[in-house]
Design a protein around this motif. Sequence first.
Motif, mmCIF file in Angstrom:
data_model
loop_
_atom_site.group_PDB
_atom_site.id
_atom_site.type_symbol
_atom_site.label_atom_id
_atom_site.label_comp_id
_atom_site.label_asym_id
_atom_site.label_seq_id
_atom_site.Cartn_x
_atom_site.Cartn_y
_atom_site.Cartn_z
ATOM 1 N N VAL A 37 49.331 61.979 47.066
ATOM 2 C CA VAL A 37 50.693 62.355 47.484
ATOM 3 C C VAL A 37 50.886 62.004 48.955
ATOM 4 O O VAL A 37 51.916 61.449 49.355
ATOM 5 C CB VAL A 37 50.954 63.864 47.243
ATOM 6 N N LEU A 38 49.870 62.313 49.763
ATOM 7 C CA LEU A 38 49.932 61.972 51.191
ATOM 8 C C LEU A 38 50.051 60.460 51.388
ATOM 9 O O LEU A 38 50.867 59.989 52.182
ATOM 10 C CB LEU A 38 48.691 62.505 51.921
ATOM 11 N N VAL A 39 49.243 59.725 50.627
ATOM 12 C CA VAL A 39 49.294 58.252 50.735
ATOM 13 C C VAL A 39 50.673 57.745 50.313
ATOM 14 O O VAL A 39 51.281 56.904 50.990
ATOM 15 C CB VAL A 39 48.190 57.605 49.863
ATOM 16 N N ALA A 40 51.180 58.266 49.198
ATOM 17 C CA ALA A 40 52.483 57.818 48.684
ATOM 18 C C ALA A 40 53.593 58.103 49.707
ATOM 19 O O ALA A 40 54.465 57.252 49.938
ATOM 20 C CB ALA A 40 52.792 58.530 47.368
ATOM 21 N N LEU A 41 53.536 59.280 50.329
ATOM 22 C CA LEU A 41 54.566 59.617 51.320
ATOM 23 C C LEU A 41 54.454 58.725 52.558
ATOM 24 O O LEU A 41 55.464 58.302 53.131
ATOM 25 C CB LEU A 41 54.447 61.085 51.725
ATOM 26 N N MET A 42 53.202 58.424 52.938
ATOM 27 C CA MET A 42 53.025 57.518 54.087
ATOM 28 C C MET A 42 53.607 56.147 53.768
ATOM 29 O O MET A 42 54.239 55.509 54.612
ATOM 30 C CB MET A 42 51.535 57.394 54.435
ATOM 31 N N VAL A 43 53.379 55.703 52.527
ATOM 32 C CA VAL A 43 53.926 54.408 52.103
ATOM 33 C C VAL A 43 55.462 54.462 52.120
ATOM 34 O O VAL A 43 56.122 53.506 52.543
ATOM 35 C CB VAL A 43 53.398 54.032 50.697
ATOM 36 N N CYS A 44 56.034 55.591 51.658
ATOM 37 C CA CYS A 44 57.497 55.757 51.680
ATOM 38 C C CYS A 44 58.031 55.579 53.106
ATOM 39 O O CYS A 44 58.955 54.794 53.346
ATOM 40 C CB CYS A 44 57.896 57.147 51.189
ATOM 41 N N PHE A 45 57.442 56.307 54.055
ATOM 42 C CA PHE A 45 57.906 56.231 55.446
ATOM 43 C C PHE A 45 57.674 54.839 56.031
ATOM 44 O O PHE A 45 58.514 54.304 56.755
ATOM 45 C CB PHE A 45 57.195 57.287 56.300
ATOM 46 N N GLY A 46 56.518 54.251 55.690
ATOM 47 C CA GLY A 46 56.209 52.918 56.201
ATOM 48 C C GLY A 46 57.185 51.875 55.667
ATOM 49 O O GLY A 46 57.714 51.055 56.426
ATOM 50 N N ALA A 47 57.426 51.920 54.349
ATOM 51 C CA ALA A 47 58.358 50.958 53.736
ATOM 52 C C ALA A 47 59.756 51.141 54.314
ATOM 53 O O ALA A 47 60.460 50.165 54.596
ATOM 54 C CB ALA A 47 58.382 51.165 52.219
#
Lengths: 265, 162
Positions: B98-108
């Motif tokens: 979940v943390l990785v997915a959220l980081m990817v969301c913010f990064g994208a």
Amino acid sequence: MDPDYLKTNGIRLAVALMTGILLILSDGMGWIDPVYSAGNYIVAPIAYWSNRTVVGVENAVGTVLQIGTLRSENAELVVENSKLRAELGRFRETERENDILRSQLGIELTKDWKLKRSRILGLDTYGIAEHVIIDTGSDDGVSVGDVVILGDLLIGEIREAYASTSKVRLVSNQNSNIFVIDQNTRAKGLVRGSLEGVVMEDVLENEQLNVGDVIITWEDDIPGGLVVGTVSEVVEVPTSSTKKAFLETGFSLEDIDYVFVVLEF
Amino acid sequence: MRTVIAIIAGAMVAALLNFALSSQDYVNLIWVVGLALVIADLELAGIVFLVLAGFLFDVMVLGNVGVTSVSGVIGAGVYILAKGSGVTDRAWQKVLWVLVALMVCFGADAVLETLLSERYLGIDLTGYWIRSVAVNAVLVGIVYSVIQGYSRRVGGSTSVKL
């Protein structure tokens, strides 16, 4: 590894991504503009009140949490208020003298700008105050480049005008470049936003900036004399030929309901 | 039909609430709900929700339509990839992804915004992202628990009837 799961959801994700990319391209082509206008016309009242509710709840909680410090702050404000009253008396006297001099010289005040009162619908997301949305648009005579003020305070500039709403680029936007001048020392510079706050940059080394100085606008494209903020900190870099200062804008957009668009000045 | 109406209504409510929450830092309710649905084995609902709510939200903020949707879908895609690979079975693995997915969301989101409007150029947002990811991860946990609780109460199974 579950190939079926990955295949099924991979197709769904691909369709969703393509839809999203199509939306981005449509926006770039300007096809979304009618949707912007219609969408904002419909949701503006709901968005406004939900925004106000969130801000209201935050203020209420903040007040309860800060109740201890509020008492001492209140006592300080009472003292400050009495000082300001005395200062106001002096300003009134100066104003009266100015009126007399102006009438003797035959000079009239020219600050009869055409203003449009606008309601703030929402603030920008991501915690960086860069834009606000207001409820007036091209139907109300608002156009790109118009200046947005509150009293004598400069709030920002219209960057996108739709039929019933507009997007205002705030002074705190990192892309804003406003020519300004220190009202006291006449030091000139450029104001823009940064993560640390609103900053006045490119002030020549030999010019003077003092904490508490009022910074006002100084350019042809926007009305001059609008207050941008007061100097809260001066930063001098020994190796640089220029210096900068951080400004306090003196208002919080979350506490403001209305602003004014300068249609003509 | 009920599911479609539920997703549309949910997307509208989430977009409106997210718009209201935009004056408060860190929270992105659309990504939170979308990810929670994906974790709760409602992948299709989650993906449709992310696209629809993201679109509505971007229309409300008058800028860069599609960016919130695409960022959310990419983030959800990372979680789905991890889930399909079988590395999200344990609770701590779920939290990690979940943390990785959220980081990817913010990064994208940052990459797309930069490409479209130079919004993030020259700004160090590391601290902001860390706080945002932490806050949103907690919210994902809360929304996921609510969905699971609702699922047990209504259906008695692990899937949710929307």
